[in-house]
Design an enzyme around this catalytic site. Structure first.
Site, PDB file in Angstrom:
ATOM      1  N   GLY A  38       0.769  -1.240   0.000  1.00 31.20           N
ATOM      2  CA  GLY A  38       0.000   0.000   0.000  1.00 31.20           C
ATOM      3  C   GLY A  38       0.798   1.287   0.000  1.00 31.20           C
ATOM      4  O   GLY A  38       0.305   2.327  -0.422  1.00 31.20           O
ATOM      5  N   ASP A  97      -5.473   2.569  10.531  1.00 32.18           N
ATOM      6  CA  ASP A  97      -6.905   2.349  10.757  1.00 32.18           C
ATOM      7  C   ASP A  97      -7.055   1.929  12.219  1.00 32.18           C
ATOM      8  O   ASP A  97      -7.177   2.770  13.102  1.00 32.18           O
ATOM      9  CB  ASP A  97      -7.394   1.311   9.745  1.00 32.18           C
ATOM     10  CG  ASP A  97      -8.879   1.031   9.850  1.00 32.18           C
ATOM     11  OD1 ASP A  97      -9.583   1.743  10.579  1.00 32.18           O
ATOM     12  OD2 ASP A  97      -9.350   0.073   9.200  1.00 32.18           O
ATOM     13  N   LYS A 125      -7.306   7.236  10.063  1.00 36.19           N
ATOM     14  CA  LYS A 125      -8.727   7.201  10.440  1.00 36.19           C
ATOM     15  C   LYS A 125      -8.780   7.323  11.960  1.00 36.19           C
ATOM     16  O   LYS A 125      -8.687   6.321  12.672  1.00 36.19           O
ATOM     17  CB  LYS A 125      -9.370   5.868  10.020  1.00 36.19           C
ATOM     18  CG  LYS A 125      -9.605   5.713   8.534  1.00 36.19           C
ATOM     19  CD  LYS A 125     -10.380   4.421   8.258  1.00 36.19           C
ATOM     20  CE  LYS A 125     -10.395   4.093   6.793  1.00 36.19           C
ATOM     21  NZ  LYS A 125     -10.959   2.754   6.509  1.00 36.19           N
ATOM     22  N   PHE A 146     -14.248   3.565   3.582  1.00 33.17           N
ATOM     23  CA  PHE A 146     -13.258   2.745   2.886  1.00 33.17           C
ATOM     24  C   PHE A 146     -12.767   3.508   1.664  1.00 33.17           C
ATOM     25  O   PHE A 146     -13.539   3.872   0.781  1.00 33.17           O
ATOM     26  CB  PHE A 146     -13.838   1.390   2.484  1.00 33.17           C
ATOM     27  CG  PHE A 146     -12.748   0.423   2.112  1.00 33.17           C
ATOM     28  CD1 PHE A 146     -12.084  -0.307   3.090  1.00 33.17           C
ATOM     29  CD2 PHE A 146     -12.341   0.282   0.791  1.00 33.17           C
ATOM     30  CE1 PHE A 146     -11.038  -1.158   2.758  1.00 33.17           C
ATOM     31  CE2 PHE A 146     -11.294  -0.564   0.456  1.00 33.17           C
ATOM     32  CZ  PHE A 146     -10.649  -1.291   1.439  1.00 33.17           C
ATOM     33  N   ASP A 153      -5.820  -0.142  -1.911  1.00 31.01           N
ATOM     34  CA  ASP A 153      -6.552  -1.062  -2.780  1.00 31.01           C
ATOM     35  C   ASP A 153      -7.867  -1.540  -2.193  1.00 31.01           C
ATOM     36  O   ASP A 153      -8.100  -1.453  -0.977  1.00 31.01           O
ATOM     37  CB  ASP A 153      -5.698  -2.309  -3.017  1.00 31.01           C
ATOM     38  CG  ASP A 153      -5.631  -3.201  -1.767  1.00 31.01           C
ATOM     39  OD1 ASP A 153      -5.188  -2.702  -0.714  1.00 31.01           O
ATOM     40  OD2 ASP A 153      -6.053  -4.375  -1.834  1.00 31.01           O
ATOM     41  N   ARG A 159      -5.116   0.694  -6.971  1.00 32.44           N
ATOM     42  CA  ARG A 159      -3.906   1.298  -6.383  1.00 32.44           C
ATOM     43  C   ARG A 159      -3.339   2.415  -7.253  1.00 32.44           C
ATOM     44  O   ARG A 159      -2.687   3.325  -6.758  1.00 32.44           O
ATOM     45  CB  ARG A 159      -2.810   0.246  -6.198  1.00 32.44           C
ATOM     46  CG  ARG A 159      -3.120  -0.834  -5.175  1.00 32.44           C
ATOM     47  CD  ARG A 159      -1.840  -1.595  -4.843  1.00 32.44           C
ATOM     48  NE  ARG A 159      -2.106  -2.888  -4.223  1.00 32.44           N
ATOM     49  CZ  ARG A 159      -2.313  -3.074  -2.922  1.00 32.44           C
ATOM     50  NH1 ARG A 159      -2.314  -2.044  -2.114  1.00 32.44           N
ATOM     51  NH2 ARG A 159      -2.530  -4.287  -2.450  1.00 32.44           N
TER      52      ARG A 159
HETATM   53  P1  IMP Z   1      -4.909  -1.440  10.571  1.00 38.59           P
HETATM   54  O1  IMP Z   1      -4.018  -2.588  10.912  1.00 38.59           O
HETATM   55  O2  IMP Z   1      -6.326  -1.658  11.028  1.00 38.59           O
HETATM   56  O3  IMP Z   1      -4.386  -0.093  10.968  1.00 38.59           O
HETATM   57  O4  IMP Z   1      -5.077  -1.447   9.005  1.00 38.59           O
HETATM   58  C1  IMP Z   1      -4.060  -1.135   8.199  1.00 38.59           C
HETATM   59  C2  IMP Z   1      -4.209  -1.828   6.869  1.00 38.59           C
HETATM   60  O5  IMP Z   1      -5.585  -2.086   6.493  1.00 38.59           O
HETATM   61  C3  IMP Z   1      -3.673  -0.892   5.831  1.00 38.59           C
HETATM   62  O6  IMP Z   1      -2.287  -1.084   5.612  1.00 38.59           O
HETATM   63  C4  IMP Z   1      -4.528  -1.213   4.629  1.00 38.59           C
HETATM   64  O7  IMP Z   1      -3.922  -2.254   3.887  1.00 38.59           O
HETATM   65  C5  IMP Z   1      -5.846  -1.710   5.180  1.00 38.59           C
HETATM   66  N1  IMP Z   1      -6.889  -0.663   5.192  1.00 38.59           N
HETATM   67  C6  IMP Z   1      -7.484  -0.106   6.272  1.00 38.59           C
HETATM   68  N2  IMP Z   1      -8.408   0.807   5.900  1.00 38.59           N
HETATM   69  C7  IMP Z   1      -8.383   0.831   4.547  1.00 38.59           C
HETATM   70  C8  IMP Z   1      -9.118   1.612   3.553  1.00 38.59           C
HETATM   71  O8  IMP Z   1      -9.976   2.458   3.824  1.00 38.59           O
HETATM   72  N3  IMP Z   1      -8.803   1.334   2.261  1.00 38.59           N
HETATM   73  C9  IMP Z   1      -7.870   0.428   1.881  1.00 38.59           C
HETATM   74  N4  IMP Z   1      -7.163  -0.301   2.769  1.00 38.59           N
HETATM   75  C10 IMP Z   1      -7.417  -0.099   4.079  1.00 38.59           C
HETATM   76 MG    MG Z   2      -4.191  -3.246   1.819  1.00 39.29          MG
END
Ligand code: IMP
Ligand code: MG
Length: 172
Positions: A38, A97, A125, A146, A153, A159
């Site tokens: 990403g 996130d 977020k 999202f 992606d 992407r």
């Molecule tokens: P976390 O571990 O919950 O912080 O999520 C991080 C990973 O989730 C990121 O590196 C993304 O690959 C994916 N992700 C979280 N939210 C989104 C979004 O809104 N769009 C696309 N990928 C997301």
């Molecule tokens: Mg991803």
């Protein structure tokens, strides 16, 4: 799909983040460590805005589902990681996130004994964190929608979009 953050807005935020990082990491041996997949677009633009000698490395994080109905598991692949012992590492990811991914990556990278680690994400977020860390640098705080584009992606699509868009149910 609806544009949330346009190309120009991204460009100016990434450029000023690069300047800030260059001023805060000067006189250090810096490795900018991008998280596959990403971060690739953000990484490519950010490193060209950091006017300071630095190295670039990669690490991979991917989520997968083991047995059905179990929560997503995180797999970290550090086989591409360059030698970072004693160096200042800036870990660069696309989005914070829940923070679970960044938190696990920081723990893994720390085992390679860098001098220090900071983190930078394009998007944050806010209010969704399940961990007790926050990104040290970010470009944009966004609502809990999202989003895709600029490296992010949905099922490995979108992407390449040069802007950040909110995914519509008609796009999937
Ligand atoms: P976390 O571990 O919950 O912080 O999520 C991080 C990973 O989730 C990121 O590196 C993304 O690959 C994916 N992700 C979280 N939210 C989104 C979004 O809104 N769009 C696309 N990928 C997301
Ligand atoms: Mg991803």
């Amino acid at each position: 799909m609806q544009t949330l953050i346009g190309e120009q807005e991204i460009r100016s935020a990434v450029t000023s983040l690069g300047k800030q990082i260059a001023s805060e990491f000067c006189n250090e041996s810096v490795t900018v460590l991008g998280v596959l997949t990403g971060s690739i677009v953000f990484l490519a633009d950010l490193i060209r805005s950091i006017d300071l000698p630095h190295r670039v490395g990669l690490i991979q994080a991917s989520s997968y589902r083991g047995a059905t109905r179990t929560p997503l598991k995180l797999r970290i692949n550090d086989s591409l990681l360059p030698d970072i012992r004693g160096r200042s590492v800036l870990l660069v990811d696309d989005i914070f996130d829940t923070g679970a991914t960044l938190s696990a990556l920081l723990a893994t990278v720390r085992t390679y004994e860098p001098r220090r680690i900071q983190s930078a994400v394009l998007l944050w977020k806010t209010g969704k964190s399940t961990v007790d860390i926050q990104p040290d640098y970010h470009c944009f705080q966004i609502p809990d929608r999202f989003v895709v584009g600029y490296g992010l992606d949905y099922n490995d699509d979108y992407r390449h979009l040069p802007f950040i868009a909110v995914l519509d149910h008609r796009d999937v």
